[in-house]
Write a protein that holds these residues in place. Structure first.
Motif: not given
Ligand SMILES: N[C@@H](CCC(=O)N[C@@H](CS)C(=O)NCC(=O)O)C(=O)O
Length: 211
Positions: A1-23
């Motif tokens: 899977m590919k995630l398009y993101l930047n380092a300042t987006s709260p929305y993208a950060r929520a997705v990254r956090i979810a991906a980490i929490e879901k391993q």
């Protein structure tokens, strides 16, 4: 899977956090883009030129944070569930909505200032956004104190997984610290500040700090 993101987006950060929490983070290729430059690679997967976008292994682009979170939740059905049980917990849906709305109002305030200067806050829409931020903080704090069990650090956050409403609220509060630090939410709502301390200590939050 590919995630398009930047380092300042709260929305993208929520997705990254979810991906980490879901391993699921090992299965995620991060594609860093600046949505404001409308790069071709982003337009090819999201005509709206917004991040985050998740492109599945079979090539389907999924846009809108909540859609992506729903998809990620299904990818590791045996791991901690972020969303699947939410419909039977209306209080969690209430908090998820407030967290999302806080993120929206904060982000729109920042973008309006970036393009219109601080005068943007004086316009009718700007005033409504700022008022919404203050009302949402009070409402979240009210739910926090009234329904301690939904946000409680000891009981929920030490167990595997974190409810997605907590991710949304945690990211929205972190975004206030990052971009709207003049809003004194910690001193206005000390219980929320205490709660945030343990949320921010989670690996998923420390690994995805705004830059
Ligand atoms: N409703 C969208 C909001 C996404 C969004 O606004 N992303 C911002 C970055 S934080 C963006 O890409 N903005 C570019 C633009 O609006 O043109 C979601 O939930 O994913």
């Amino acid at each position: 899977m590919k995630l398009y993101l930047n380092a300042t987006s709260p929305y993208a950060r929520a997705v990254r956090i979810a991906a980490i929490e879901k391993q699921l983070v090992q299965q995620l290729e991060l594609v860093w883009v600046d949505p404001w430059q409308s790069p071709e690679a982003l337009l090819a997967v999201n005509p709206a030129a917004k991040i985050p976008v998740l492109v599945t292994d079979t090539g389907e682009p999924i846009t809108e944070t909540l859609n992506i979170l729903f998809y990620l939740d299904q990818q590791a059905p045996n791991g901690p569930q972020l969303l699947s049980q939410l419909p039977s917990h209306p209080q969690s849906l209430t908090l998820l909505g407030y967290g999302q709305a806080l993120m929206d109002a904060a982000f729109q305030t920042v973008i309006a200032r970036k393009h219109g200067g601080n005068r943007a806050d004086q316009h009718e829409l700007g005033k409504r956004r700022i008022q919404a931020i203050h009302r949402l903080l009070a409402a979240i704090d009210h739910h926090f104190t009234a329904q301690q069990h939904h946000l409680d650090n000891e009981q929920r956050l030490t167990r595997p997984g974190i409810p997605i409403c907590n991710v949304a609220i945690g990211v929205a509060l972190a975004y206030l610290d990052f971009r709207l630090s003049e809003i004194p939410w910690r001193s206005d709502f000390p219980a929320l500040a205490d709660w945030m301390e343990s949320v921010e200590a989670r690996e998923s939050f420390t690994a995805t700090r705004f830059e």
